[in-house]
Design a protein around this motif. Structure first.
Motif, mmCIF file in Angstrom:
data_model
loop_
_atom_site.group_PDB
_atom_site.id
_atom_site.type_symbol
_atom_site.label_atom_id
_atom_site.label_comp_id
_atom_site.label_asym_id
_atom_site.label_seq_id
_atom_site.Cartn_x
_atom_site.Cartn_y
_atom_site.Cartn_z
ATOM 1 N N ILE A 19 -5.450 5.626 0.874
ATOM 2 C CA ILE A 19 -4.382 4.590 1.067
ATOM 3 C C ILE A 19 -4.774 4.039 -0.574
ATOM 4 O O ILE A 19 -6.086 4.518 -1.211
ATOM 5 N N LYS A 73 0.802 -0.816 0.038
ATOM 6 C CA LYS A 73 0.332 0.359 0.250
ATOM 7 C C LYS A 73 0.968 1.605 -0.238
ATOM 8 O O LYS A 73 2.141 1.147 0.230
ATOM 9 N N CYS A 84 -4.657 -2.136 6.187
ATOM 10 C CA CYS A 84 -5.337 -1.804 5.016
ATOM 11 C C CYS A 84 -5.035 -2.816 4.193
ATOM 12 O O CYS A 84 -6.116 -2.595 3.199
#
Length: 521
Positions: A127, A116, A211
């Protein structure tokens, strides 16, 4: 020396360049330096040599991906192409821009791992998927102009956590024209005391996000003041935080983040701006080194005892809900809260019997609840303050960086005016080399490494002087902090100044391109 570059090898004159920001990569093996001329990369494994330099224009952010050829830069705004609202993904091997992403606000910080890319702005964090650079999630945060953020550095890519300051205002209070907003504002359009108290209660709160699975892992009430610095341990199990007061460092155990497992370290009595927190390698005695640097030119080193040998603590951390049920103090507290609820209900019925209106009864009931909650919150804060004063652990070593020169303050102010973040206090913690460990064996055959272990603390002072110290983690160590080597990153030039294609190979030959290849956009 002030933040001005010297001439290149051979005595040739060079244009002056000022250091705007510095940052270590995820494994603390390289240092990226953003200047008014471009970007430099120094290798700590190659004797602090400058292994890459590219004059692309003034940059205010430069972040590496481990030791690969992927570099993320943000301009300082001197040209439209190097705007502080544009992020460039750069390939150091080919010197080509892979992607150029525009943003509506000034970019405050950038973090990335194998999976990410996180871009932090003043009020939100975005993100991206690193392989495709597609937007995956946008997270609202507190006002975060300093770019306070932490991200795990899992080289395998199996874990990707990011910690951000919690949003201080609920969406209902942020939106204008809503009933909730009108009900909590005075006639002059300003927020009332209830809204301000709700905002204050969210200061110092951290939210940890996953994430990979796109959900919040936990919410941590870390401090009472706004956050100043955060850092994850290498395995993502610990999160260290510091507030703007800068007196204590707290280490939270994830994923439950139970307050009873939180470790508190005393940085000092007087407040200071904590510049960076960094976890180090594991020591032979099972602990983890932790460093906290400030803009005062000091780096405090702590030793964090882990829970690997404490199965009971690990089990409590995994089962936070069962922990509450098994705690008699919390059970008694819940019982008292239930009794308080019955008492408040009885008061409300009494007011109704006396003919008090429903609106007035509700207001009085809300006031009673607010007082009780305020008293409970005050009790918790007083208990935490007492624990910070009595139970906080002290540092095992303190590193004092070289004093800055007379012209440093003016150079720092000039760099800040051009969008720089300042370089004083950026630090990293590394393992001591094997040769150093062998040299620490005493005459009687005892090894200091077996007692407490030794580490290397690398930090940058206000003059952009990169210093590396050997630090013993044993309090009885007479050689607690010794300067091993230093170099001014503002003056240093690339070791090879020939064709660009040859210069691009320097970062590979010095071992800085190890890892997976660059992701394709």
């Amino acid at each position: 020396a002030p933040l001005m570059s010297g001439g290149p090898p051979g005595g040739e004159a060079a244009d002056a360049s000022e250091v705007l920001a510095v940052s270590f990569n995820q494994d603390q093996s390289c240092l990226a330096v953003a200047t008014t001329r471009g970007v430099k990369i120094f290798s700590l494994d190659a004797g602090l040599e400058c292994v890459f330099e590219h004059r692309m224009g003034a940059c205010r952010i430069a972040e590496m991906l481990f030791r690969s050829s992927l570099l993320v830069v943000v301009g300082a705004g001197e040209t439209h192409d190097m705007s502080p609202r544009r992020l460039k993904v750069f390939n150091t091997s080919t010197r080509a821009v892979i992607a150029d992403l525009p943003f509506p606000d000034t970019i405050a910080a950038v973090r990335l791992d194998r999976q990410k890319l996180v871009v932090v702005e003043a009020r939100r964090a975005t993100i991206f998927d690193l392989a495709t650079l597609a937007t995956q999630r946008t997270i609202a945060t507190a006002r975060n102009e300093r770019g306070v953020v932490a991200m795990t550095a899992d080289e395998t890519g199996e874990t990707s956590l990011v910690a951000l300051p919690a949003e201080t205002l609920l969406p209902a209070f942020v939106q204008t024209g809503t009933k909730a907003n009108k009900a909590n504002t005075r006639g002059d359009g300003q927020r009332d005391g209830a809204t301000d108290s709700r905002v204050a209660s969210r200061l110092g709160v951290v939210v940890v996000h996953d994430c990979l699975n796109h959900h919040a892992v936990c919410e941590i009430r870390a401090h009472r003041a706004p956050l100043a610095a955060m850092a994850f341990s290498s395995d993502g199990r610990y999160l260290a935080t510091a507030s703007e007061r800068g007196t204590v460092i707290r280490v939270h155990v994830l994923p439950a983040a139970d307050e009873r497992l939180t470790k508190t370290f005393r940085r000092g009595v007087q407040g200071a701006v904590v510049r960076q927190i960094a976890f180090g390698p594991k020591t032979p005695n099972g602990g983890i080194a932790l460093a906290a640097s400030s803009e005062k030119g000091t780096v405090h080193v702590f030793r964090l005892a882990t829970f690997e040998d404490d199965d009971e603590a690990v089990e409590k951390n995994k089962n936070a809900s069962s922990l509450r049920a098994s705690d008699p103090d919390r059970t008694a507290s819940d019982a008292r809260d239930a009794e308080g609820g019955d008492e408040r209900k009885t008061k409300w019925q009494t007011w109704r019997a006396l003919g008090v209106g429903a609106a007035s009864a509700t207001a009085k009931l809300a006031g009673a609840v607010s007082k009780k909650l305020a008293g409970a919150a005050l009790g918790r804060e007083l208990a935490r303050s007492a624990a910070d004063a009595l139970d906080a652990e002290r540092e095992v070593a303190t590193v004092r960086l070289p004093a800055v020169s007379e012209g440093c303050e003016a150079a720092r102010a000039k760099a800040a005016a051009r969008g720089g973040f300042g370089v004083a206090g950026v630090c990293a913690v590394r393992a001591a080399p094997a040769s150093f460990a062998e040299s620490r064996v005493t005459e009687d055959g005892n090894d200091d490494m077996a007692r407490g272990g030794s580490i290397r603390v690398v930090a940058v002072n206000g003059d952009a002087l990169l210093c590396e110290y050997s630090v013993g983690l044993d309090k009885n160590d007479t050689c607690c902090a010794v300067l091993e080597r230093e170099r001014c990153v503002a003056r240093a030039e690339a070791t090879t100044r020939v064709a660009e294609a040859e210069t691009a190979k320097d970062i590979v030959t010095c071992g800085c391109a190890r890892g997976s290849p660059l992701p394709s956009p």
